[in-house]
Design an enzyme around this catalytic site. Structure first.
Site: not given
Ligand SMILES: Cc1ncc(COP(=O)(O)O)c(C=O)c1O
Length: 329
Positions: A74-75
């Site tokens: 989920q960067s």
């Protein structure tokens, strides 16, 4: 001025708004402001676009055709690297920690939509990220590409200098800020703000809120990033331990795991100001901010630097935590 000669490509909507948080201020009798880097624009915005303005310009100077970076599934940084690549007509390869999941959500979904090539690394040692980037670079070169490697979080000298420039932008909006609070992950944002305050707002203290690493590790990393950036760009300042404040007390159960204080802060900002924070970074930083305001620990006026991350609200994991929490009145 130092960084104005460094190549830069316009990607973000700048300056970002500086707003007074009137409702929280009257509730808590405090003088609190917010710098809206969640509104930098491209693909839901966030702090990493400032860094990418310098990093992508360097990639272009080096005639690279592929931006390569690494981050969690989920960067936000990976998502914005993909968006910058799309806008500039480059390829993006994202090395993501963890496993591929059947259904994509949040930033992962946006990475797919933005057309990035995604490679899932599984359960890798956080100390070996550079090794994976190096291997990917070799592979892309062998396929005839010219890759540009961006480290975790875009936190190198170019990433740092982007936030030094951001403090100059802030000074143009308001000069009397006494405390800046920001989330700290890979440390480049806070390092840049520390240098910017040394240059432009010397009476302002910068307090970083760790969302991941222990505070002593981050303090060392901040010192290293600041020292290297001063040297690289010959900034007319020096830095000492007293310039570095980073707190490890608000990480909760761990990186990316929403906690009660963070959720309460998200609720406060949403319901009092209509501003959306995320559970991984800005929610935890805001929890620290509100806690320290309650304990009268911060000199005013205070600035909360909103670093973005809003797609983090729309992941399967946060949907589970948040819908339970926010359906309570
Ligand atoms: C929304 C958000 N806020 C803050 C940070 C922390 O910035 P830095 O990695 O420069 O410490 C990140 C990093 O990924 C982020 O995505």
């Amino acid at each position: 001025m130092f960084f104005e000669k460094i190549p830069r490509i316009e990607l973000a909507n700048l300056p970002t708004p500086l707003e007074r948080l009137n409702n929280i201020n009257s509730q808590k009798n405090v003088d609190l402001w917010i710098k809206r880097d969640d509104l930098t624009g491209l693909a839901f915005g966030g702090n990493k676009l400032r860094k990418l303005e310098f990093l992508a310009a360097d990639a272009r100077e080096k005639q690279c055709d592929t931006l390569v970076t690494i981050g969690g599934q989920q960067s936000n940084h990976a998502r914005l690297t993909a968006a910058a690549a799309a806008k500039l007509g480059l390829r993006a390869t994202l090395l993501l920690l963890g496993e591929k999941t059947a259904e994509a959500s949040g930033n992962y979904l946006l990475d797919l939509l933005l057309g990035a090539e995604l490679k899932f690394l599984g359960d890798v040692n956080a100390l070996e990220l550079e090794k994976h980037l190096k291997r990917e670079k070799e592979q892309l070169v062998s396929l005839g590409h010219n890759p540009y490697i961006i480290p975790l979080g875009g936190s190198n000298n170019l990433g740092v200098i982007s936030y030094t420039a951001a403090v100059k932008e802030l000074k143009g909006q308001r000069e009397n800020i006494k405390t800046i609070i920001t989330a700290c992950g890979s440390a480049g944002t806070q390092a840049g703000i520390i240098l910017g305050c040394k240059l432009f707002l010397p009476d302002c203290q910068v307090v970083g809120i760790s969302v991941w690493h222990p505070a002593d590790y981050l303090a060392e990393k901040l010192m290293e990033l600041c020292t290297e950036t001063i040297k690289e760009f010959q900034l007319p300042i020096s830095i000492s331990q007293k310039d570095i404040t980073v707190l490890g007390d608000y990480i909760g159960a761990g990186y990316g795991v929403p906690d009660e204080m963070g959720l309460a802060a998200i609720r406060t900002f949403a319901r009092r100001e209509g501003i959306i924070l995320d559970p991984t970074y800005t929610g935890k930083a805001a929890a620290a901010l509100l806690d320290m305001i309650d304990q009268s620990k911060l000199s005013e006026p205070i600035l909360f630097w909103h670093t973005g991350g809003t797609p983090g609200i729309f992941t399967h994991s946060s949907a589970r935590h948040l819908s339970l929490e926010f359906s309570k009145s």
